[in-house]
Design a protein around this motif. Structure first.
Motif, short mmCIF file in Angstrom:
data_model
loop_
_atom_site.label_atom_id
_atom_site.label_comp_id
_atom_site.label_asym_id
_atom_site.label_seq_id
_atom_site.Cartn_x
_atom_site.Cartn_y
_atom_site.Cartn_z
N THR A 1 42.21 34.73 50.46
CA THR A 1 42.83 35.75 49.53
C THR A 1 42.40 35.22 47.95
O THR A 1 42.14 36.05 47.27
CB THR A 1 44.34 36.02 49.71
OG1 THR A 1 44.50 36.49 51.15
CG2 THR A 1 44.72 37.13 48.89
N GLU A 2 42.94 33.87 47.94
CA GLU A 2 42.82 33.43 46.63
C GLU A 2 41.45 33.29 46.32
O GLU A 2 41.03 33.31 44.95
CB GLU A 2 43.69 32.20 46.39
CG GLU A 2 45.31 32.25 46.57
CD GLU A 2 46.09 31.37 46.07
OE1 GLU A 2 45.74 30.49 45.16
OE2 GLU A 2 47.06 31.40 46.27
N ALA B 1 47.90 34.71 44.28
CA ALA B 1 46.41 34.78 43.96
C ALA B 1 46.52 35.32 42.45
O ALA B 1 45.38 34.89 41.55
CB ALA B 1 46.24 35.96 44.66
#
Length: 336
Positions: free
Chosen positions: A28-29, A168
């Motif tokens: 996700t990041e 994030a």
């Protein structure tokens, strides 16, 4: 005392589930970072130009997790050639605004772009004509709208499964700040020596600032003998100077060769060598590895490692021996 894990929590400590969770966060990041790349364009250039034209300092501000990221960005800017410091927005409205001067540039961070503490100080900043660069996750926010330059660090989702903990979003803001710092570093022609001047302590500063001339043995500390010196004379010189070798030089001090512990072992193993009458010139290593006094000490360490040697002679442009050092000198200087 070790904390006890509740039975309900212990049941969730499934190794596969933990790995999946961690990998999801990383993915996700990473996606949030990749999404930044196409947004680097005219606004980013404008931000760089504002900062490069700044006669004062970059004042970074942000609240909560954005504040933590802001502190890191300020530190990175300051260490890479852009004077910067962090001001807490809450403290700014209680006196610290006096630290921000008209010749400065303000870099404000807020994921929502609606952080009250940041918005509260904007009128004062704007009245002084101080340029404002904003990094937010919302291009339509109040902060983005009031900024002279807005850098879009928006994300599609937080890594937190609840969508609450900044994860994030803070990573994206941090990367945008790093991108600014490095672009400015390159635009300024900032060098490794410039970097070292702001990091004089620790191994980094020593590696980038310490030169051969700072650590070498010079003058009477240089082990040196004439080419017609006996093996005994060479060994006595090596013993006195404690470097495990001696230079062999002519009458003008120019380097002819080096005699080392290794050369001695090879001579002892050679039955054809008359150890009582042999000259050091017959046993020395010709064309030894040398280095200049103006080179970095870390270069000596790299040269020693590459050629598997433990000592070096330092010579000038005329090949005269002006110094000597060994690996222990570099260890004492904490270069290696």
């Amino acid at each position: 005392m070790n904390a006890r894990i509740a039975p309900s929590a212990a049941a969730k400590l499934d190794p596969d589930a933990l790995v999946r969770s961690a990998r999801t966060v990383v993915a996700t990041e990473a996606a949030a970072i990749r999404a930044l790349e196409p947004r680097i364009g005219a606004e980013f250039v404008a931000a760089c130009r504002l900062i490069l034209g700044c006669q004062g300092r970059v004042v970074v501000t942000g609240m909560g997790k954005s504040g933590h990221i802001g502190r890191k960005i300020a530190a990175t800017l300051a260490s890479t050639g852009t004077p910067a410091f962090f001001v807490h927005p809450g403290e700014a409205s209680h006196g610290d605004l006096g630290m921000i001067l008209p010749q400065d540039v303000v870099l404000a961070l807020s994921n929502s772009g609606e952080t009250d503490e940041v918005l509260f100080i904007l009128p004062v900043i704007k009245r002084q004509g101080i340029p404002l660069v904003a990094i937010t996750g919302n291009p339509r926010s109040s902060l983005a709208g009031q900024a002279d330059v807005h850098l879009d660090a928006s994300i599609s989702a937080e890594a937190c499964p609840l969508g609450l903990a900044p994860t994030a979003s803070t990573t994206a803001a941090l990367v945008m700040g790093d991108a600014l710092a490095i672009a400015l570093l390159e635009a300024r022609g900032f060098t490794s020596e410039d970097f070292a001047r702001s990091h004089p302590a620790g191994s980094l500063g020593r590696r980038l600032l310490l030169h051969i001339g700072d650590v070498m043995h010079a003058g009477a500390g240089i082990p040196a003998v004439a080419p017609d010196a006996s093996l005994t004379e060479a060994l006595m010189e090596m013993t006195r100077k404690h470097l495990g070798m001696t230079a062999v030089v002519d009458a003008e001090g120019r380097l002819l060769g080096v005699f080392t512990d290794g050369d001695l072992r090879r001579a002892l193993d050679d039955e054809q060598v008359d150890l009582r009458n042999v000259r050091v010139a017959d046993l020395m290593t010709r064309n030894p590895k040398t280095i200049g006094a103006d080179k970095l000490a870390i270069e000596a360490a790299q040269l020693m490692e590459k050629h598997q040697i433990h000592a070096l002679l330092v010579v000038d442009e005329a090949d005269r021996v002006v110094g000597a050092l060994n690996i222990h000198d570099l260890l004492r200087a904490r270069v290696v």
